[in-house]
Write an enzyme that holds these catalytic residues in place. Sequence first.
Site, PDB file in Angstrom:
ATOM      1  N   GLU A  44      38.921  -3.738  52.477  1.00  0.00           N
ATOM      2  CA  GLU A  44      40.579  -3.748  52.824  1.00  0.00           C
ATOM      3  C   GLU A  44      41.475  -3.890  51.545  1.00  0.00           C
ATOM      4  O   GLU A  44      42.175  -3.540  51.695  1.00  0.00           O
ATOM      5  CB  GLU A  44      39.982  -5.525  53.423  1.00  0.00           C
ATOM      6  CG  GLU A  44      41.626  -6.113  53.484  1.00  0.00           C
ATOM      7  CD  GLU A  44      41.211  -7.271  54.680  1.00  0.00           C
ATOM      8  OE1 GLU A  44      42.738  -7.639  55.179  1.00  0.00           O
ATOM      9  OE2 GLU A  44      40.642  -7.133  55.269  1.00  0.00           O
TER      10      GLU A  44
ATOM     11  N   SER B  15      45.929  -5.282  58.727  1.00  0.00           N
ATOM     12  CA  SER B  15      46.023  -5.011  57.387  1.00  0.00           C
ATOM     13  C   SER B  15      46.635  -4.107  57.264  1.00  0.00           C
ATOM     14  O   SER B  15      46.557  -3.737  56.140  1.00  0.00           O
ATOM     15  CB  SER B  15      43.962  -5.732  57.020  1.00  0.00           C
ATOM     16  OG  SER B  15      44.258  -6.579  57.449  1.00  0.00           O
TER      17      SER B  15
ATOM     18  N   ASP C 251      44.674  -1.903  51.507  1.00  0.00           N
ATOM     19  CA  ASP C 251      45.579  -3.080  50.626  1.00  0.00           C
ATOM     20  C   ASP C 251      46.110  -1.880  49.404  1.00  0.00           C
ATOM     21  O   ASP C 251      48.182  -1.780  49.928  1.00  0.00           O
ATOM     22  CB  ASP C 251      46.004  -4.064  50.639  1.00  0.00           C
ATOM     23  CG  ASP C 251      45.538  -5.072  51.584  1.00  0.00           C
ATOM     24  OD1 ASP C 251      45.615  -4.493  52.898  1.00  0.00           O
ATOM     25  OD2 ASP C 251      44.648  -5.933  51.608  1.00  0.00           O
TER      26      ASP C 251
END
EC number: 3.4.14.9
Length: 563
Positions: free
Chosen positions: A272, A475, A276
Amino acid sequence: MGPRSGLLGLFALFVAGKCSYSPEPDQQRRLPPGWVSLGRADPEEELSLTFALRQQNVKRLSELVQAVSDPGSPRYGKYLTLEDVAELVRPSPLTLHTVQKWLLAAGARNCHSVTTQDFLTCWLSVRQAELLLSGAEFHHYVGGPAETHAVRSLHPYRLPKALAPHVDFVGGLHRFPPTSTLRQHPEPQVPGTVGLHLGVTPSVIRKRYNLTAQDVGSGTTNNSQACAQFLEQYFHDSDLAEFMRLFGGDFAHQASVARVVGQQGRGRAGIEASLDVEYLMSAGANISTWVYSSPGRHESQEPFLQWLLLLSNESALPYVHTVSYGDDEDSLSSTYIQRVNTELMKAAARGLTLLFASGDSGAGCWSVSGRHQFRPSFPASSPYVTTVGGTSFQNPFRVTDEVVDYISGGGFSNVFPRPSYQEEAVTRYLSSSPHLPPSSYFNASGRAYPDVAALSDGYWVVSNHVPIPWVSGTSASTPVFGGLLSLINEHRILRGLPPLGFLNPRLYQKHGAGLFDVTRGCHESCLNEEVEGQGFCSGPGWDPVTGWGTPNFPALLKTLMNP
């Protein structure tokens, strides 16, 4: 009587049994799935607790946010400085004096505040904290994919009644660190690849959203963007460099972040965190990027709350922030939600664009008194953030029109009423959609979300030097949309215009101009006979699955370049 005996007398008065109140009576205190207790914390162990002090002039702050965010207002774009915000919301002298004396009497030490003086973080031993916060009982816990450690109390706490006008809540007791909801699909087998792609990469995003090689930062402005990490994981500069080597060859880009706020550990990179950073910096290409990193935090701290404190303590911040954090509204106390909403309002008043992922559970589902209801997420449901939903390609192997990604979070808040800026759009959806769920499942008068969307399905990510395919979740869509807004800010700054700031009032006034309308698909919800797993469905215009739609960059740039 000396000063110390006076303090002890004050403390004795404060902790007198019957004169107490519960600041967060509705806070969920269940242990999250996957977490286990390791036993009671040692009485002499040190804790870091954050006290949210009661603010002043919150209604006036709300009025100023509306004034600086509405293009029709004479104050549009005239954002407040951090010092302006501090002057407005700073707690009263009585509040500051009362809380400081109470903490000093309890033995709190190394207390520090923020510029706005509305948070106070102090160190206490477990013994002192349990005496100070009547009812609290601290344990060590471990859980989540990263085996995260936390010190928390699952018991309700009470404060002296004399503090009721002065303290909103105490952070570091109940709320556990979040865990990732990213999904990874097995890589499909496709015979022949002419004209096909095998997953979303920066070139796929740039093709779908009509960016050219010239749509990058100029490198001549003070423009910047940021993403915030609250999971116990890291990104690696070497992964970012490898990602750009593999996927960034056709546009100018930066291969390292400009600033890390927080601590970057040396452990394995997290998917994650890598996602990002890599997609914020490839969508918002060649723009200075900050990363707010929570790794290295103390076990008693709440990572999201620490990020809010950082925003209240930095005068110069990036203009766009993307955040992939969320909790179920019903799992949080109303006091906590309202106070966090005020913190988001403070950011909006300063001209910051905050984008939050809408979540990966569709409409959500839970049972209340034996009846199923949808389950909205916060901060996605805050009226002061722009919430990003998710889409998929109609053909997963071609750059085609988009449809709903069935996991895309969306719905209606049970806490916040519908803001005026979205009244027309939401009313139209509710009156025209042919596929509305039963009215008992959602609060039709609540703040509706998401506001926009982007691709959220089938991303390539480089993590720990390995290219990983088919990573999915909002996300992913959130940093992509954030990066494109950073490019628009670049154009605005070069033209002498203020940055976009809080986008929603302008976004809804434009009725989806500059966005691809996503009209096909529904997201998931309760698996029962009444709704059969179907939540809301997309349709023409705004809808609670994909908002106004996904970005058509040249058209969105034109729409948002007007002063």
